[in-house]
Design a protein around this motif. Sequence first.
Motif, PDB file in Angstrom:
ATOM      1  N   ASP A   1     -11.100  44.545  24.180  1.00 12.53           N
ATOM      2  CA  ASP A   1     -11.077  44.403  22.724  1.00 12.53           C
ATOM      3  C   ASP A   1     -12.445  43.888  22.285  1.00 12.53           C
ATOM      4  O   ASP A   1     -13.030  43.057  22.975  1.00 12.53           O
ATOM      5  N   ASP A   2     -12.942  44.376  21.157  1.00  7.78           N
ATOM      6  CA  ASP A   2     -14.236  43.906  20.669  1.00  7.78           C
ATOM      7  C   ASP A   2     -14.110  42.626  19.848  1.00  7.78           C
ATOM      8  O   ASP A   2     -15.114  42.042  19.452  1.00  7.78           O
ATOM      9  N   ASP A   3     -12.891  42.145  19.631  1.00  3.43           N
ATOM     10  CA  ASP A   3     -12.647  40.901  18.899  1.00  3.43           C
ATOM     11  C   ASP A   3     -12.492  39.769  19.915  1.00  3.43           C
ATOM     12  O   ASP A   3     -11.500  39.715  20.658  1.00  3.43           O
TER      13      ASP A   3
ATOM     14  N   ALA B   1     -11.723  36.698  19.582  1.00  2.00           N
ATOM     15  CA  ALA B   1     -10.521  35.872  19.400  1.00  2.00           C
ATOM     16  C   ALA B   1      -9.306  36.535  20.044  1.00  2.00           C
ATOM     17  O   ALA B   1      -8.473  35.860  20.658  1.00  2.00           O
ATOM     18  N   VAL B   2      -9.191  37.856  19.917  1.00  2.00           N
ATOM     19  CA  VAL B   2      -8.079  38.576  20.542  1.00  2.00           C
ATOM     20  C   VAL B   2      -8.206  38.494  22.058  1.00  2.00           C
ATOM     21  O   VAL B   2      -7.216  38.243  22.757  1.00  2.00           O
TER      22      VAL B   2
ATOM     23  N   ASP C   1      -7.734  48.144  23.274  1.00  5.48           N
ATOM     24  CA  ASP C   1      -7.786  48.290  21.824  1.00  5.48           C
ATOM     25  C   ASP C   1      -8.188  49.728  21.501  1.00  5.48           C
ATOM     26  O   ASP C   1      -8.981  50.346  22.216  1.00  5.48           O
TER      27      ASP C   1
ATOM     28  N   LYS D   1      -1.056  45.309  16.490  1.00  6.04           N
ATOM     29  CA  LYS D   1      -1.498  43.935  16.357  1.00  6.04           C
ATOM     30  C   LYS D   1      -0.946  43.422  15.030  1.00  6.04           C
ATOM     31  O   LYS D   1      -0.806  44.210  14.105  1.00  6.04           O
TER      32      LYS D   1
END
Length: 149
Positions: free
Chosen positions: A12-14, A16-17, A56, A105
């Motif tokens: 995932d590029d987030d 926090a995720v 993702d 999500k």
Amino acid sequence: MPALTDLIYVVDDDAAVLHSTRFLLESEGLRVETFADGPELLAAFPGPSPAFVLLDHVLPGLDGLEVCARLHDLDARVPVVLITGHPDPAIRARARAAGIPLVDKPLAFDALLGLLAPDAARDAARDAAREAAREAAPAPRPAPLPQPA
């Protein structure tokens, strides 16, 4: 559920995720490696074979389904669960056609952990493939009306 020694890849590029997903999976006793994008994941193959990849869909560069196609090209036989914060009907259809389970999500971790069970992942992929085949099949034709005698 995967064995406690199983390795899960999360892409995932987030940040926090990645952090929260890693924390929750590790709290279940799973080993986790994280990747920020598709090319970073692809560079890990061949290597330690993960039990699953949580991927993702919306990533910079290659999207999740493109990464799945590249994994297939690498002959990486690993179950993938696609995750998305953008549950577009076209993405759902493409994932179903590829036989890849899709989870929205924010992630519901109880449902996600259930999906990671080997039988559940296999069943979800089979169900997605059946649904795609149903959607691709032409509608049944009605039986002809009887002709008057």
